[in-house]
Scaffold this motif. Structure first.
Motif, mmCIF file in Angstrom:
data_model
loop_
_atom_site.group_PDB
_atom_site.id
_atom_site.type_symbol
_atom_site.label_atom_id
_atom_site.label_comp_id
_atom_site.label_asym_id
_atom_site.label_seq_id
_atom_site.Cartn_x
_atom_site.Cartn_y
_atom_site.Cartn_z
ATOM 1 N N PRO A 318 63.630 44.657 47.236
ATOM 2 C CA PRO A 318 65.062 44.746 47.547
ATOM 3 C C PRO A 318 65.440 45.967 48.376
ATOM 4 C CG PRO A 318 64.680 45.461 45.311
ATOM 5 C CD PRO A 318 63.356 44.960 45.827
ATOM 6 N N GLY A 319 64.574 46.991 48.352
ATOM 7 C CA GLY A 319 64.838 48.188 49.144
ATOM 8 C C GLY A 319 66.112 48.902 48.731
ATOM 9 N N MET A 320 66.748 49.525 49.698
ATOM 10 C CA MET A 320 67.888 50.396 49.446
ATOM 11 C C MET A 320 69.104 49.639 48.928
ATOM 12 S SD MET A 320 68.441 53.581 49.435
ATOM 13 C CE MET A 320 69.943 54.416 48.890
ATOM 14 N N GLU A 321 69.139 48.352 49.167
ATOM 15 C CA GLU A 321 70.289 47.549 48.740
ATOM 16 C C GLU A 321 70.508 47.644 47.225
ATOM 17 O OE1 GLU A 321 70.441 43.036 48.875
ATOM 18 O OE2 GLU A 321 71.458 43.548 50.752
ATOM 19 N N LEU A 322 69.407 47.611 46.459
ATOM 20 C CA LEU A 322 69.512 47.733 45.004
ATOM 21 C C LEU A 322 70.092 49.079 44.609
ATOM 22 C CD1 LEU A 322 68.920 47.060 42.020
ATOM 23 C CD2 LEU A 322 66.562 47.775 42.414
ATOM 24 N N PHE A 323 69.601 50.147 45.225
ATOM 25 C CA PHE A 323 70.036 51.489 44.832
ATOM 26 C C PHE A 323 71.454 51.791 45.306
ATOM 27 C CE2 PHE A 323 65.395 51.523 44.902
ATOM 28 C CZ PHE A 323 65.183 51.825 43.569
ATOM 29 N N ASN A 324 71.866 51.153 46.380
ATOM 30 C CA ASN A 324 73.272 51.262 46.793
ATOM 31 C C ASN A 324 74.180 50.616 45.745
ATOM 32 O OD1 ASN A 324 72.880 52.659 49.196
ATOM 33 N ND2 ASN A 324 72.626 50.808 50.408
ATOM 34 N N SER A 325 73.737 49.485 45.193
ATOM 35 C CA SER A 325 74.516 48.811 44.145
ATOM 36 C C SER A 325 74.583 49.664 42.881
ATOM 37 C CB SER A 325 73.901 47.448 43.807
ATOM 38 O OG SER A 325 74.133 46.520 44.821
ATOM 39 N N ILE A 326 73.455 50.285 42.516
ATOM 40 C CA ILE A 326 73.436 51.162 41.342
ATOM 41 C C ILE A 326 74.401 52.321 41.543
ATOM 42 C CG2 ILE A 326 72.010 52.822 40.061
ATOM 43 C CD1 ILE A 326 69.634 50.892 40.495
ATOM 44 N N ARG A 327 74.372 52.936 42.717
ATOM 45 C CA ARG A 327 75.264 54.070 43.001
ATOM 46 C C ARG A 327 76.734 53.630 43.003
ATOM 47 N NH1 ARG A 327 72.540 56.493 46.996
ATOM 48 N NH2 ARG A 327 71.710 58.066 45.591
ATOM 49 N N GLU A 328 76.981 52.461 43.569
ATOM 50 C CA GLU A 328 78.357 51.961 43.646
ATOM 51 C C GLU A 328 78.930 51.689 42.258
ATOM 52 O OE1 GLU A 328 80.425 47.841 45.093
ATOM 53 O OE2 GLU A 328 78.827 48.623 46.371
#
Length: 492
Positions: A318-328
């Protein structure tokens, strides 16, 4: 901020009942951390373990290990007696866990406590069950059915319950209702005792670093209850499983066997399950270490049924997309990325983009044939340095095994040709402590100067792992004083 701590699994604590637990010895270890100037206690995953005893192959990513429930606390509550605890054989060694005996007797004594607890009348228990219903009921049902089928994995159950047919679910819920409440009771006890221990640590300004595996086990309530999350066929049989490709250490690679995520489904749900998993982890821990971080960039996929990892292939994660969701959803959470092993440029970029600290292990630094990212002069501040991890030999055990050229490199790098081999662990501890890494974590076995006998795990092997325990009073006042002096000297 510079800080330091120790790595010690809960299971490795001393105790009188065969395995480390949330007993007085856990509180005493927190006192040791405080008196030696440490601010971190790193542990291994807390989940219930099965065949192979690995905390990285758990029956649930949300449940806690019933082995860690403190029996003495249940004695104080009047649910069991000391005499009842003492009649069981918890193993003959205070340095090794006998998992067979723990498995045979731990649930027996806990069932006595349950029978006497009348817990189903407790408002706190009912509130706990309601709050955690989203994972707890499936887990308790799963474990009860698993017992009913003699411990078999869910993919070997009768097809109606394996596929979670509604009529079958109702049938087993009714038939196994008492067992289901028992498993919920164990999680209630675990949660109550762990929260009390963590609160004690936090009041002493000790942060808990928890560890979550990237994957869940195939034999788990997570996989059975949430088949849509994974690469399973219509019969809920895995299409492909996780592992590592062949390398210099293994000609056939590593076949872990964990089900792989169906990342397209996760993406379409805005990574809801992952958000819940990370959020729940931060209720248990102050800092979360995510194991096998590179799997979020690319993961190794092995067709189900293969006997080795040779015929696998790399697939995009999933790459950065997953971690952007976690941060959001969760904000800037405190995560450590386990980025060990062969790293590609894309993994390095992903780590850099997340901003999470990676790991540096000194045992990986001293290969006289090449320059290494693990040598301290190559560090930046945003990393966590270790002498070794739970998958490594102890520092003394490792040093005895390496060749003469690598030993000379160690001695030259530390400018200490007068070191004695049985004292070399202190040189490596000092090297880690004085590095620029913001965080330094030392396995307790290295502070104790243990050799190979203190090793916790040898990767890709089954049997004789995860058994090491620290003997009571191993950390002497002299050692604690030395640790505190070094911690102050190096500004941690």
């Amino acid at each position: 901020m510079r800080r330091s701590g120790m790595l010690l699994p809960i299971a490795s604590l001393p105790s009188k009942y065969g395995i480390g637990s949330f007993s007085k010895e856990a509180y005493e270890f927190i006192d040791i951390l405080e008196s030696s100037g440490q601010s971190i206690w790193q542990i291994l995953p807390l989940g219930p373990t099965g065949y192979g005893d690995s905390p990285y192959q758990s029956f649930s990513t949300f449940a806690g290990n019933p082995y860690f429930i403190d029996l003495d606390e249940l004695v104080r509550e009047g649910l069991i007696t000391e005499e009842e605890c003492s009649i069981y054989d918890w193993g003959s060694s205070d340095e090794h866990i006998d998992y067979e005996k723990i498995y045979l007797y731990r649930f027996e004594i806990l069932k006595k406590a349950y029978k006497r607890s009348k817990i189903y009348n407790s408002k706190r228990f009912i509130a706990y069950c309601n709050k955690n219903k989203w994972w707890l009921h499936d887990y308790a049902l799963y474990m009860s059915i698993k017992d009913f089928f003699g411990g078999k994995s869910w993919i070997e159950w009768d097809v109606d319950i394996r596929l979670r047919k509604e009529a079958a679910l109702h049938e087993y819920e009714e038939k196994l209702s008492d067992d289901i409440i028992f498993y919920k009771y164990l999680q209630y006890l675990f949660s109550k005792q762990w929260n009390k221990l963590k609160s004690y640590a936090n009041k002493k300004n000790i942060l808990i670093v928890g560890d979550i595996p990237i994957y869940v086990a195939l034999d788990s309530s997570d996989t059975w209850a949430n088949p849509d999350l994974f690469q399973l066929d219509k019969e809920c049989i895995p299409i492909a499983v996780a592992g590592c490709p062949p390398d210099g250490f293994s000609e056939t690679g590593q076949l872990w066997g964990n089900p792989l995520y169906y990342w397209e489904y996760h993406k379409n749900t805005d990574y809801e399950w992952w958000i819940k998993r990370i959020e729940y982890s931060f209720k248990l821990y102050d800092i979360v270490r995510i194991d096998h971080f590179r799997g979020f960039d690319e993961y190794y996929s092995i067709p189900y049924g293969e006997l080795t990892a040779i015929n696998g292939s790399w697939e995009r994660g999933p790459g950065m997309e997953l971690f952007n969701s976690i941060r959001e959803k969760l904000g800037d959470v405190d995560i450590i990325a386990e980025d060990l092993g062969f790293l590609t440029d894309s993994v390095r970029k992903l780590l850099n983009d997340t901003g999470y600290p990676g790991m540096k292990v000194l045992q990986f630094a001293f290969d006289s044939r090449e320059e290494s990212d693990y040598l301290p002069h190559n560090y930046n501040n945003n990393c966590v340095v270790y002498t070794g991890t739970h998958d490594n030999n102890t520092t003394i055990g490792w040093y005895k095994e390496i060749n003469k050229k690598d030993k000379n490199m160690c001695i030259n790098y530390m400018n200490n040709k007068y070191s004695k081999e049985n004292e070399i662990h202190w040189d490596f501890i000092c090297l880690a402590m004085r590095s620029v890494a913001d965080t330094c974590i030392i396995p307790v076995q290295d502070y104790l100067g243990l050799g190979e006998e203190g090793r916790i795990n040898i990767p890709s092997t089954l049997g004789n792992n995860w058994t090491w325990r620290m003997k009571k009073n191993s950390l002497s006042k002299k050692t604690i004083k030395r640790i505190k002096m070094l911690t102050k000297l190096y500004g941690r």
